[in-house]
Design a protein around this motif. Structure first.
Motif, PDB file in Angstrom:
ATOM      1  N   SER A  76       0.798  -1.232   0.000  1.00  0.00           N
ATOM      2  CA  SER A  76       0.000   0.000   0.000  1.00  0.00           C
ATOM      3  C   SER A  76       0.823   1.271   0.000  1.00  0.00           C
ATOM      4  CB  SER A  76      -0.905   0.007   1.249  1.00  0.00           C
ATOM      5  OG  SER A  76      -1.681  -1.155   1.317  1.00  0.00           O
ATOM      6  N   GLY A  77       2.071   1.196  -0.434  1.00  0.00           N
ATOM      7  CA  GLY A  77       2.937   2.375  -0.393  1.00  0.00           C
ATOM      8  C   GLY A  77       2.403   3.551  -1.192  1.00  0.00           C
ATOM      9  N   ASP A  78       1.846   3.284  -2.384  1.00  0.00           N
ATOM     10  CA  ASP A  78       1.296   4.374  -3.186  1.00  0.00           C
ATOM     11  C   ASP A  78       0.123   5.040  -2.485  1.00  0.00           C
ATOM     12  OD1 ASP A  78       3.128   4.020  -5.214  1.00  0.00           O
ATOM     13  OD2 ASP A  78       1.803   2.758  -6.424  1.00  0.00           O
ATOM     14  N   HIS A  79      -0.724   4.232  -1.876  1.00  0.00           N
ATOM     15  CA  HIS A  79      -1.882   4.770  -1.147  1.00  0.00           C
ATOM     16  C   HIS A  79      -1.409   5.614   0.034  1.00  0.00           C
ATOM     17  CE1 HIS A  79      -5.828   4.982   0.702  1.00  0.00           C
ATOM     18  NE2 HIS A  79      -5.318   4.500   1.807  1.00  0.00           N
ATOM     19  N   LEU A  80      -0.452   5.101   0.772  1.00  0.00           N
ATOM     20  CA  LEU A  80       0.077   5.819   1.933  1.00  0.00           C
ATOM     21  C   LEU A  80       0.695   7.143   1.513  1.00  0.00           C
ATOM     22  CD1 LEU A  80       0.605   5.680   4.955  1.00  0.00           C
ATOM     23  CD2 LEU A  80       2.658   4.370   4.475  1.00  0.00           C
ATOM     24  N   ARG A  81       1.432   7.139   0.408  1.00  0.00           N
ATOM     25  CA  ARG A  81       2.049   8.366  -0.119  1.00  0.00           C
ATOM     26  C   ARG A  81       0.977   9.389  -0.482  1.00  0.00           C
ATOM     27  NH1 ARG A  81       4.920   8.942  -5.965  1.00  0.00           N
ATOM     28  NH2 ARG A  81       5.579  11.078  -5.700  1.00  0.00           N
ATOM     29  N   GLN A  82      -0.104   8.933  -1.097  1.00  0.00           N
ATOM     30  CA  GLN A  82      -1.191   9.842  -1.485  1.00  0.00           C
ATOM     31  C   GLN A  82      -1.892  10.421  -0.256  1.00  0.00           C
ATOM     32  OE1 GLN A  82      -3.567   7.344  -3.993  1.00  0.00           O
ATOM     33  NE2 GLN A  82      -2.315   7.719  -5.798  1.00  0.00           N
ATOM     34  N   GLU A  83      -2.070   9.599   0.749  1.00  0.00           N
ATOM     35  CA  GLU A  83      -2.777  10.047   1.952  1.00  0.00           C
ATOM     36  C   GLU A  83      -1.944  10.984   2.820  1.00  0.00           C
ATOM     37  OE1 GLU A  83      -5.974   9.504   2.947  1.00  0.00           O
ATOM     38  OE2 GLU A  83      -6.364   8.448   1.090  1.00  0.00           O
ATOM     39  N   ALA A  84      -0.669  10.635   3.021  1.00  0.00           N
ATOM     40  CA  ALA A  84       0.149  11.365   3.996  1.00  0.00           C
ATOM     41  C   ALA A  84       1.178  12.295   3.369  1.00  0.00           C
ATOM     42  CB  ALA A  84       0.864  10.368   4.904  1.00  0.00           C
ATOM     43  N   GLY A  85       1.546  12.059   2.115  1.00  0.00           N
ATOM     44  CA  GLY A  85       2.615  12.830   1.493  1.00  0.00           C
ATOM     45  C   GLY A  85       3.942  12.102   1.610  1.00  0.00           C
ATOM     46  N   ASP A  86       4.870  12.457   0.742  1.00  0.00           N
ATOM     47  CA  ASP A  86       6.160  11.765   0.684  1.00  0.00           C
ATOM     48  C   ASP A  86       7.040  11.958   1.912  1.00  0.00           C
ATOM     49  OD1 ASP A  86       6.009  10.571  -1.839  1.00  0.00           O
ATOM     50  OD2 ASP A  86       6.533  12.450  -2.819  1.00  0.00           O
ATOM     51  N   LEU A  87       7.179  13.185   2.354  1.00  0.00           N
ATOM     52  CA  LEU A  87       8.168  13.451   3.401  1.00  0.00           C
ATOM     53  C   LEU A  87       7.861  12.763   4.718  1.00  0.00           C
ATOM     54  CD1 LEU A  87       9.124  17.117   2.520  1.00  0.00           C
ATOM     55  CD2 LEU A  87      10.164  14.965   1.766  1.00  0.00           C
ATOM     56  N   PRO A  88       6.597  12.715   5.190  1.00  0.00           N
ATOM     57  CA  PRO A  88       6.341  11.923   6.401  1.00  0.00           C
ATOM     58  C   PRO A  88       6.670  10.440   6.217  1.00  0.00           C
ATOM     59  CG  PRO A  88       4.528  13.440   6.020  1.00  0.00           C
ATOM     60  CD  PRO A  88       5.410  13.494   4.799  1.00  0.00           C
ATOM     61  N   VAL A  89       6.410   9.899   5.033  1.00  0.00           N
ATOM     62  CA  VAL A  89       6.752   8.496   4.768  1.00  0.00           C
ATOM     63  C   VAL A  89       8.268   8.319   4.816  1.00  0.00           C
ATOM     64  CG1 VAL A  89       6.692   6.636   3.064  1.00  0.00           C
ATOM     65  CG2 VAL A  89       4.669   8.066   3.398  1.00  0.00           C
ATOM     66  N   ILE A  90       8.998   9.206   4.161  1.00  0.00           N
ATOM     67  CA  ILE A  90      10.462   9.114   4.136  1.00  0.00           C
ATOM     68  C   ILE A  90      11.029   9.208   5.549  1.00  0.00           C
ATOM     69  CG2 ILE A  90      12.550  10.381   3.451  1.00  0.00           C
ATOM     70  CD1 ILE A  90      11.023  11.045   0.803  1.00  0.00           C
ATOM     71  N   ASP A  91      10.542  10.144   6.344  1.00  0.00           N
ATOM     72  CA  ASP A  91      11.051  10.299   7.708  1.00  0.00           C
ATOM     73  C   ASP A  91      10.759   9.060   8.554  1.00  0.00           C
ATOM     74  OD1 ASP A  91      12.048  12.795   7.062  1.00  0.00           O
ATOM     75  OD2 ASP A  91      10.312  13.871   7.868  1.00  0.00           O
ATOM     76  N   ALA A  92       9.576   8.467   8.374  1.00  0.00           N
ATOM     77  CA  ALA A  92       9.238   7.253   9.119  1.00  0.00           C
ATOM     78  C   ALA A  92      10.135   6.091   8.683  1.00  0.00           C
ATOM     79  CB  ALA A  92       7.766   6.898   8.917  1.00  0.00           C
ATOM     80  N   LEU A  93      10.363   5.953   7.391  1.00  0.00           N
ATOM     81  CA  LEU A  93      11.234   4.878   6.909  1.00  0.00           C
ATOM     82  C   LEU A  93      12.645   5.027   7.465  1.00  0.00           C
ATOM     83  CD1 LEU A  93      10.078   4.628   3.187  1.00  0.00           C
ATOM     84  CD2 LEU A  93       9.587   3.017   5.051  1.00  0.00           C
ATOM     85  N   ARG A  94      13.136   6.251   7.530  1.00  0.00           N
ATOM     86  CA  ARG A  94      14.476   6.495   8.092  1.00  0.00           C
ATOM     87  C   ARG A  94      14.551   6.057   9.553  1.00  0.00           C
ATOM     88  NH1 ARG A  94      18.685   7.865   5.284  1.00  0.00           N
ATOM     89  NH2 ARG A  94      18.451   9.280   3.572  1.00  0.00           N
ATOM     90  N   ALA A  95      13.452   6.290  10.299  1.00  0.00           N
ATOM     91  CA  ALA A  95      13.436   5.916  11.716  1.00  0.00           C
ATOM     92  C   ALA A  95      13.301   4.402  11.913  1.00  0.00           C
ATOM     93  CB  ALA A  95      12.293   6.637  12.428  1.00  0.00           C
TER      94      ALA A  95
END
Length: 171
Positions: free
Chosen positions: A52-71
């Motif tokens: 569901s990465g595409d859906h998550l990106r659409q819902e939350a935006g790229d940068l919050p996803v990137i920051d979470a992945l880094r953590a």
């Protein structure tokens, strides 16, 4: 997450579906966790991103996803990689590339000539030499292993070249 309660985490995800602000809050909390979660939790999150990465990106935006992945994942320890991405021309102009790139030019070209080409202004095939610092994770396994996927932090990419432009088309 902190308690390692995967069932409770998955229940929260079901509650957030369709709520961009809920996803952003969740991802910001993930990014601020004092220590990485268990390997089991990371595996569940990887499955979520794969499905569901595409859906998550659409819902939350790229940068919050990137920051979470880094953590969530340990720092990448390899060398820089040459990567490719099929992207809409609009995102290229704005430099709002997604986090999912590939080591395969052919895979990126499929994305560029697929759905992205229907975007206003068409699409592009991109190439970059991503420094190790920009790489979050080389994804292995999952549903789309043939994509040779690599997650990157676009804020740390250097020069991104346009290899090919594709005119807009309708389905």
């Amino acid at each position: 997450m902190r308690a390692g309660d995967i069932d409770a985490f998955l229940a929260c995800i079901d509650a957030f579906d369709g709520s961009g602000s809920g996803w952003r809050r969740l991802l910001r909390r993930v990014a601020r966790m004092p220590s990485p979660p268990s390997a089991e939790f990371r595996a569940v999150f990887l499955d979520l991103m794969t499905r569901s990465g595409d859906h998550l990106r659409q819902e939350a935006g790229d940068l919050p996803v990137i920051d979470a992945l880094r953590a969530l994942y340990p720092p990448y320890r390899g060398r820089g990689l040459r990567l490719y991405r099929g992207e809409s021309a609009r995102n290229r102009r704005r430099r709002t590339y997604g986090y999912s790139w590939t080591r395969s030019r052919e895979v990126a070209e499929c994305f560029a000539t697929g759905l992205h080409q229907t975007a206003e202004g068409g699409s592009v095939l991109l190439e970059t030499d991503a420094p190790a610092a920009a790489i979050i994770r080389v994804v292995r396994g999952g549903l789309h292993d043939g994509e040779r996927e690599v997650w990157v932090d676009r804020r740390l990419l250097g020069h991104v070249r346009v290899l090919k432009r594709y005119p807009q088309r309708s389905w």
